[in-house]
Each structure stands twice: as C-alpha cells, then as structure tokens.
Design a protein around this motif. Structure first.
Motif, PDB file in Angstrom:
ATOM      1  N   UNK A   1      13.888  11.120  -5.163  1.00  0.00           N
ATOM      2  CA  UNK A   1      14.540  10.486  -6.321  1.00  0.00           C
ATOM      3  C   UNK A   1      16.042  10.672  -6.291  1.00  0.00           C
ATOM      4  N   UNK A   2      16.514  11.838  -5.882  1.00  0.00           N
ATOM      5  CA  UNK A   2      17.950  12.101  -5.856  1.00  0.00           C
ATOM      6  C   UNK A   2      18.632  11.213  -4.819  1.00  0.00           C
ATOM      7  N   UNK A   3      17.961  10.940  -3.710  1.00  0.00           N
ATOM      8  CA  UNK A   3      18.551  10.058  -2.703  1.00  0.00           C
ATOM      9  C   UNK A   3      18.745   8.650  -3.246  1.00  0.00           C
ATOM     10  N   UNK A   4      17.862   8.212  -4.148  1.00  0.00           N
ATOM     11  CA  UNK A   4      17.959   6.855  -4.679  1.00  0.00           C
ATOM     12  C   UNK A   4      18.974   6.732  -5.820  1.00  0.00           C
ATOM     13  N   UNK A   5      19.370   7.856  -6.434  1.00  0.00           N
ATOM     14  CA  UNK A   5      20.354   7.802  -7.514  1.00  0.00           C
ATOM     15  C   UNK A   5      21.748   7.587  -6.936  1.00  0.00           C
ATOM     16  N   UNK A   6      22.501   6.726  -7.573  1.00  0.00           N
ATOM     17  CA  UNK A   6      23.853   6.406  -7.123  1.00  0.00           C
ATOM     18  C   UNK A   6      24.868   7.088  -8.029  1.00  0.00           C
ATOM     19  N   UNK A   7      25.918   7.612  -7.416  1.00  0.00           N
ATOM     20  CA  UNK A   7      27.016   8.204  -8.170  1.00  0.00           C
ATOM     21  C   UNK A   7      28.009   7.109  -8.515  1.00  0.00           C
ATOM     22  N   UNK A   8      28.472   7.108  -9.750  1.00  0.00           N
ATOM     23  CA  UNK A   8      29.474   6.148 -10.183  1.00  0.00           C
ATOM     24  C   UNK A   8      30.807   6.882 -10.245  1.00  0.00           C
ATOM     25  N   UNK A   9      31.467   6.984  -9.089  1.00  0.00           N
ATOM     26  CA  UNK A   9      32.732   7.712  -8.996  1.00  0.00           C
ATOM     27  C   UNK A   9      33.868   6.700  -9.102  1.00  0.00           C
ATOM     28  N   UNK A  10      34.809   6.982  -9.997  1.00  0.00           N
ATOM     29  CA  UNK A  10      35.957   6.099 -10.190  1.00  0.00           C
ATOM     30  C   UNK A  10      37.245   6.847  -9.889  1.00  0.00           C
ATOM     31  N   UNK A  11      38.187   6.140  -9.293  1.00  0.00           N
ATOM     32  CA  UNK A  11      39.497   6.715  -9.023  1.00  0.00           C
ATOM     33  C   UNK A  11      40.326   6.566 -10.290  1.00  0.00           C
ATOM     34  N   UNK A  12      40.741   7.677 -10.858  1.00  0.00           N
ATOM     35  CA  UNK A  12      41.558   7.662 -12.068  1.00  0.00           C
ATOM     36  C   UNK A  12      43.029   7.542 -11.717  1.00  0.00           C
ATOM     37  N   UNK A  13      43.475   8.364 -10.773  1.00  0.00           N
ATOM     38  CA  UNK A  13      44.891   8.359 -10.418  1.00  0.00           C
ATOM     39  C   UNK A  13      45.076   8.859  -8.995  1.00  0.00           C
ATOM     40  N   UNK A  14      45.959   8.206  -8.269  1.00  0.00           N
ATOM     41  CA  UNK A  14      46.395   8.685  -6.958  1.00  0.00           C
ATOM     42  C   UNK A  14      47.810   9.201  -7.156  1.00  0.00           C
ATOM     43  N   UNK A  15      47.962  10.493  -7.043  1.00  0.00           N
ATOM     44  CA  UNK A  15      49.251  11.128  -7.292  1.00  0.00           C
ATOM     45  C   UNK A  15      50.169  10.918  -6.093  1.00  0.00           C
ATOM     46  N   UNK A  16      51.456  10.665  -6.333  1.00  0.00           N
ATOM     47  CA  UNK A  16      52.391  10.548  -5.205  1.00  0.00           C
ATOM     48  C   UNK A  16      52.634  11.914  -4.580  1.00  0.00           C
ATOM     49  N   UNK A  17      52.994  11.903  -3.321  1.00  0.00           N
ATOM     50  CA  UNK A  17      53.303  13.169  -2.650  1.00  0.00           C
ATOM     51  C   UNK A  17      54.634  13.663  -3.180  1.00  0.00           C
ATOM     52  N   UNK A  18      54.655  14.892  -3.644  1.00  0.00           N
ATOM     53  CA  UNK A  18      55.882  15.464  -4.188  1.00  0.00           C
ATOM     54  C   UNK A  18      56.537  16.346  -3.145  1.00  0.00           C
ATOM     55  N   UNK A  19      57.832  16.308  -3.153  1.00  0.00           N
ATOM     56  CA  UNK A  19      58.609  17.149  -2.237  1.00  0.00           C
ATOM     57  C   UNK A  19      59.101  18.337  -3.040  1.00  0.00           C
TER      58      UNK A  19
END
Length: 149
Positions: free
Chosen positions: A123-141
C-alpha cells in the motif's frame, strides 16, 4: 502543510540530490534522555533524496519544500496499524474460532503481523507524495570584512 528547507548536495541536469539539516531530538536534557541515546546508538548518517526541478540548481543552494499532511495519516495507518490489527485478528481467530493452544495463538499473531506488514508495504508503494516547491533560495555570498574598509 509540513515545510522543510533542504540543501542541494549534488546536481545532474535538473535533478538535484537534497539533504535535510540534522536536528537534535531535544535540547532540554543535554543528552540524558532516550532519544539522545538512540541517536548515538544508530548514528546520524545524513540521508539524501533526488528531486527533479524545472530549472537547474547549484550545489549549496537552499530549497524549501512542502508535504501535504493528509498523506501522513494514510502512511501511518498503513505502516503501524495494519500489522497490529492483522496480528490481533489472527490471534483472536486462533483462540475463538479454532480453540488453539497459547503457542499456536502466538504463532498466528506473528503470521498476522507479517501479513499486515506485507499488505502495508504494498500500500505504501502505491501512495503518492504531493511535494511542492515553496521557494528556491538564491545562493548567498558570505560578507567578510577586509582590513582598511
């Protein structure tokens, strides 16, 4: 929604391997509780998982992802409750229906638990995760002070 900020550790095209920041089990007991002892026993190996993005990322970049809470309840029900319910059901059936001795009831409970585990795993193999990208942070120096400025 459960949100987590992860760090990109490697990139292959638009697929990035993400690593979560290790968190201490608790900070209140200074390592004297059971959670801290288990963490020391089983190690704190960092886990990574791949995720495909729309654009390329760079190593070291931070990404915030969100997971829908409703899937956690389904997973927990499948993983924890099915083996337990099947174990109890098999043991009760061995006792009340077949009137078996205690040793056979224990064996029936073990077989029920394994059956529940097998069903939960499928059953766990058949369940799908609904993962959403909230934010991609810029690389900080990082800012450093130079003598004379």
């Amino acid at each position: 929604m459960i949100e987590q900020t992860l760090t990109v550790v490697s990139v292959k095209g638009t697929t990035a391997d993400l690593e979560a920041e290790q968190k201490q089990a608790c900070a209140g007991c200074n390592g004297r509780c059971g959670s801290q002892i288990f963490a020391k026993l089983f190690g704190t190996a960092k886990k990574t998982f791949p995720y495909t993005f729309d654009s390329e990322l760079k190593v070291g970049q931070k990404v915030t992802l969100a997971l829908d809470d409703s899937h956690l309840v389904k997973h927990a029900m499948a993983v924890y409750m099915l083996p337990l319910l099947f174990s109890l059901g098999f043991a009760l059936a061995a006792f009340s229906v077949f009137s078996l001795a205690e040793g056979w009831q224990i064996l029936a409970a073990v077989l029920g638990g394994l059956t529940g585990y097998a069903i939960a795993k499928s059953r766990v193999k058949s369940l799908k995760h609904d993962i959403k990208v909230i934010k991609i942070h810029p690389i900080t120096i990082p800012f450093t002070q130079i003598d004379g400025d």
